[in-house]
Write a protein that holds these residues in place. Structure first.
Motif, PDB file in Angstrom:
ATOM      1  N   GLN A  40      46.325  47.821  30.290  1.00 17.45           N
ATOM      2  CA  GLN A  40      47.526  47.057  30.603  1.00 17.45           C
ATOM      3  C   GLN A  40      48.497  47.895  31.432  1.00 17.45           C
ATOM      4  O   GLN A  40      48.481  49.112  31.399  1.00 17.45           O
ATOM      5  CB  GLN A  40      48.195  46.551  29.332  1.00 17.45           C
ATOM      6  CG  GLN A  40      48.889  47.591  28.498  1.00 17.45           C
ATOM      7  CD  GLN A  40      49.562  46.959  27.291  1.00 17.45           C
ATOM      8  OE1 GLN A  40      49.491  45.752  27.076  1.00 17.45           O
ATOM      9  NE2 GLN A  40      50.236  47.771  26.500  1.00 17.45           N
TER      10      GLN A  40
ATOM     11  N   SER B 214      45.677  42.713  21.275  1.00 16.32           N
ATOM     12  CA  SER B 214      44.608  42.724  20.274  1.00 16.32           C
ATOM     13  C   SER B 214      44.538  41.343  19.628  1.00 16.32           C
ATOM     14  O   SER B 214      45.522  40.620  19.558  1.00 16.32           O
ATOM     15  CB  SER B 214      44.883  43.793  19.216  1.00 16.32           C
ATOM     16  OG  SER B 214      44.003  43.647  18.122  1.00 16.32           O
TER      17      SER B 214
ATOM     18  N   GLU C 297      43.375  48.099  25.550  1.00 20.85           N
ATOM     19  CA  GLU C 297      44.831  48.185  25.586  1.00 20.85           C
ATOM     20  C   GLU C 297      45.313  49.204  26.620  1.00 20.85           C
ATOM     21  O   GLU C 297      46.440  49.123  27.107  1.00 20.85           O
ATOM     22  CB  GLU C 297      45.371  48.520  24.199  1.00 20.85           C
ATOM     23  CG  GLU C 297      45.153  47.408  23.173  1.00 20.85           C
ATOM     24  CD  GLU C 297      45.779  47.719  21.830  1.00 20.85           C
ATOM     25  OE1 GLU C 297      46.344  48.836  21.686  1.00 20.85           O
ATOM     26  OE2 GLU C 297      45.715  46.869  20.934  1.00 20.85           O
TER      27      GLU C 297
ATOM     28  N   VAL D 162      41.827  42.081  24.272  1.00 12.98           N
ATOM     29  CA  VAL D 162      40.868  43.189  24.288  1.00 12.98           C
ATOM     30  C   VAL D 162      39.442  42.629  24.330  1.00 12.98           C
ATOM     31  O   VAL D 162      39.095  41.712  23.584  1.00 12.98           O
ATOM     32  CB  VAL D 162      41.065  44.079  23.048  1.00 12.98           C
ATOM     33  CG1 VAL D 162      39.946  45.116  22.952  1.00 12.98           C
ATOM     34  CG2 VAL D 162      42.424  44.757  23.081  1.00 12.98           C
TER      35      VAL D 162
END
Length: 267
Positions: free
Chosen positions: A172, A196, A169, A111
């Motif tokens: 992705q 993360s 996130e 991230v």
């Protein structure tokens, strides 16, 4: 090209095209029987082709040639020649646009980082490149910059690069690059995994906890061993003291009667 009277295995050849071309396909069949008894046909997929092919014979070899021009994507596909005698022999030519090349393994990032995705077409030059993303069944075109998040460019005409900045996130998933040719499209996908920073930290903390637990167990075992050894040494020392006291006591009892006997003799 088909060869061999008794071969039951079909022969296939892949042909790559990116622009309209004149095509000449040739098959040959060798037989020890009568050439006139061999039936020759051509098909595109399951469609029978009735024109534009020739048949010639030389000795025991039968030749057939199919000529045409590919001008659009609908003419791409598989073309097959068939020789029917006692057994059917087949040769197939598969026409495809060039394939794209990219790493198959997922890209793992974190991230807040940036990542660059690249697709390349070796030895070919697409008319255009497009990118889109898919998270599940929904496909979203990628091309219009959103808050300077995406940048699309390429150093040469046969490659394209997609740069994604400030990853979250939600970014992705699968990203697809598509190369557009005059005779069709070719595409490839790249998988991105956005983690993360807590993920590697959790792993590190887990390892650290295991190390601390192991050290604590070793120290406790060492303390227990030392304590047991100390108790054993104290017991041995107590036994030695008791033995010394016993020896001293026995000496006093043995000497006392002799002392009184000497006094009696003197009188």
């Amino acid at each position: 090209m088909v060869t061999g009277e008794h071969s039951n295995m079909p022969v296939e050849k892949n042909i790559t095209l990116e622009r309209p071309s004149n095509i000449e396909l040739t098959c040959q069949f060798t037989t020890s029987g009568d050439l006139n008894s061999v039936n020759v046909t051509w098909r595109k997929g399951d469609e029978l082709l009735e024109n534009n092919y020739l048949i010639n014979a030389t000795g025991s070899i039968l030749y057939t040639q199919y000529m045409f021009t590919i001008v659009n994507s609908e003419q791409m596909g598989s073309y097959s020649c068939f020789f029917e005698e006692k057994k059917e022999q087949r040769g197939t030519f598969n026409f495809k646009v060039p394939e794209l090349h990219e790493k198959k393994k997922p890209l793992i990032t974190y991230v807040g980082d940036s990542v660059v995705l690249m697709c390349k077409c070796q030895g070919c030059f697409p008319l255009n490149w497009t990118w889109y993303s898919s998270n599940g069944s929904v496909q979203v075109p990628v091309g219009v910059p959103i808050n300077n998040k995406y940048v699309i460019n390429g150093k040469t005409a046969n490659e394209t690069r997609l740069k994604i900045m400030q990853l979250s996130e939600e970014d992705q998933g699968s990203y697809w690059c598509q190369a557009i040719f005059q005779l069709g499209e070719s595409e490839e996908h790249i998988e991105i995994v956005v983690l993360s920073y807590w993920v590697p930290l959790k792993a590190f903390l887990g390892i650290a906890a295991e190390v601390v637990l192991l050290v604590a167990i070793i120290l406790l075992c060492e303390m227990y061993t030392q304590k047991k050894k100390k108790h054993s040494d104290d017991g041995k020392e107590f036994e030695q003291i008791e033995q010394l006291k016993s020896d001293d006591s026995n000496g006093i009892e043995n000497n006392a009667p002799r002392h009184r006997k000497n006094e009696s003799v003197g009188q």
